[in-house]
Design an enzyme around this catalytic site. Structure first.
Site, PDB file in Angstrom:
ATOM      1  N   CYS A 113       0.779  -1.191  -0.033  1.00 29.51           N
ATOM      2  CA  CYS A 113       0.098   0.065   0.167  1.00 29.51           C
ATOM      3  C   CYS A 113       0.872   1.245   0.025  1.00 29.51           C
ATOM      4  CB  CYS A 113      -0.897  -0.237   1.245  1.00 29.51           C
ATOM      5  SG  CYS A 113      -2.479   1.100   0.822  1.00 29.51           S
ATOM      6  N   HIS A 221      -3.563  -5.020   0.566  1.00 32.64           N
ATOM      7  CA  HIS A 221      -3.182  -5.378   1.855  1.00 32.64           C
ATOM      8  C   HIS A 221      -2.938  -6.844   1.926  1.00 32.64           C
ATOM      9  CE1 HIS A 221      -2.782  -1.636   4.084  1.00 32.64           C
ATOM     10  NE2 HIS A 221      -3.461  -1.108   3.065  1.00 32.64           N
ATOM     11  N   GLU A 223      -1.379  -8.768   4.080  1.00 30.36           N
ATOM     12  CA  GLU A 223      -1.040  -8.908   5.272  1.00 30.36           C
ATOM     13  C   GLU A 223      -2.324  -9.453   5.906  1.00 30.36           C
ATOM     14  OE1 GLU A 223      -1.632  -4.700   5.883  1.00 30.36           O
ATOM     15  OE2 GLU A 223      -1.181  -6.008   4.212  1.00 30.36           O
TER      16      GLU A 223
END
Length: 258
Positions: A113, A221, A223
């Site tokens: 990001c 994202h 993660e």
């Protein structure tokens, strides 16, 4: 053998409106520890406390995280406006030279990001402060309401360059991702290869052409739900493999970039 160390670029926060802190999302640490199989280490991204040279000796690789503050537009030759949002000049002072140093040395990093945008700016690229204002673009921002799960839900497709680095890594030319950003890449920096795009043409995946190490970076994202998501898991697994190669040999494996 001890697990290699991955430095997670921290962000500046104020707790209870008065207590300054550096922090990183738990999902970043979980992805690094559980999927990349490395030791997560939160970095206070401020040149008053750490230097790029010190970080590169302490850490084997880096995750350039997302964050609410944006890269200051002066870093890519523009005047700041209200549309550019909040800034963190201390993080700029660490992350941007860190990217350039890692590219030159071959030390692995994964950009996420804001980190994706930092990689582009560090190498001379530019950003637009509000992608949704461009003709033909959609709103890529995080939904303002709903649960965290709903905000991080998969919301659009990303199409990779057929036969490119991300296509080969994912085993698919098109994947579904979340989207939680307002700014986006307009002009790619030197040696930046845009290797994936959202359906509206917004750049979503990149790497640095000719870099000796792992430089894959994404606008979404990964993660979030990294251990279970079929797009996130191969990305963090490949990053972890690159970090272990670096920790063992002090150089990137030749297979990292094509």
């Amino acid at each position: 053998m001890a697990r290699p160390v991955v430095g997670i670029i921290g962000n500046s926060y104020t707790i209870n409106d008065r207590y300054p802190a550096h922090a990183g999302g738990t999902i970043n640490s979980a992805a690094v520890a559980e999927v990349a199989d490395c030791v997560p280490l939160i970095i206070p991204s401020d040149p008053r406390y750490v230097s790029v040279a010190e970080l590169m000796e302490v850490c084997d690789g880096f995750v350039l995280t997302g964050g609410r503050p944006n890269v200051h537009p002066e870093e890519y030759g523009e005047t700041p406006t209200e549309a550019h949002g909040a800034f963190d000049r201390a993080r700029d002072a660490i992350s941007l030279p860190l990217v350039r140093a890692c590219v030159a040395r071959g030390q692995p990093f994964l950009g996420i990001c804001r980190g994706f945008q930092e990689v582009n700016v560090a190498l001379g690229g530019t950003l637009h402060p509000e992608i949704r204002d461009l003709p033909g673009r959609v709103n890529h921002r995080m939904p303002p309401d709903g649960t965290v799960e709903e905000q991080f839900a998969l919301r659009h497709k990303v199409r990779f360059q057929p036969g490119g680095v991300f296509h080969r890594l994912m085993g698919a030319v098109e994947v579904m991702t979340n989207t939680l950003h307002g700014q986006g890449v307009i002009a790619a920096g030197r040696d930046i290869v845009i290797d994936g795009w959202a359906h509206d043409g917004t750049p979503e995946a990149l790497y640095v052409r000719g870099a000796p190490g792992f430089t894959l970076s994404v606008q979404w994202h990964p993660e979030w739900n990294a251990a279970a998501d079929p797009v996130s898991r191969p990305l963090f697994t490949a990053f972890g493999d690159a970090v272990r190669d670096w920790a063992r040999t002090g150089r990137a494996p030749l297979r990292q970039m094509a």
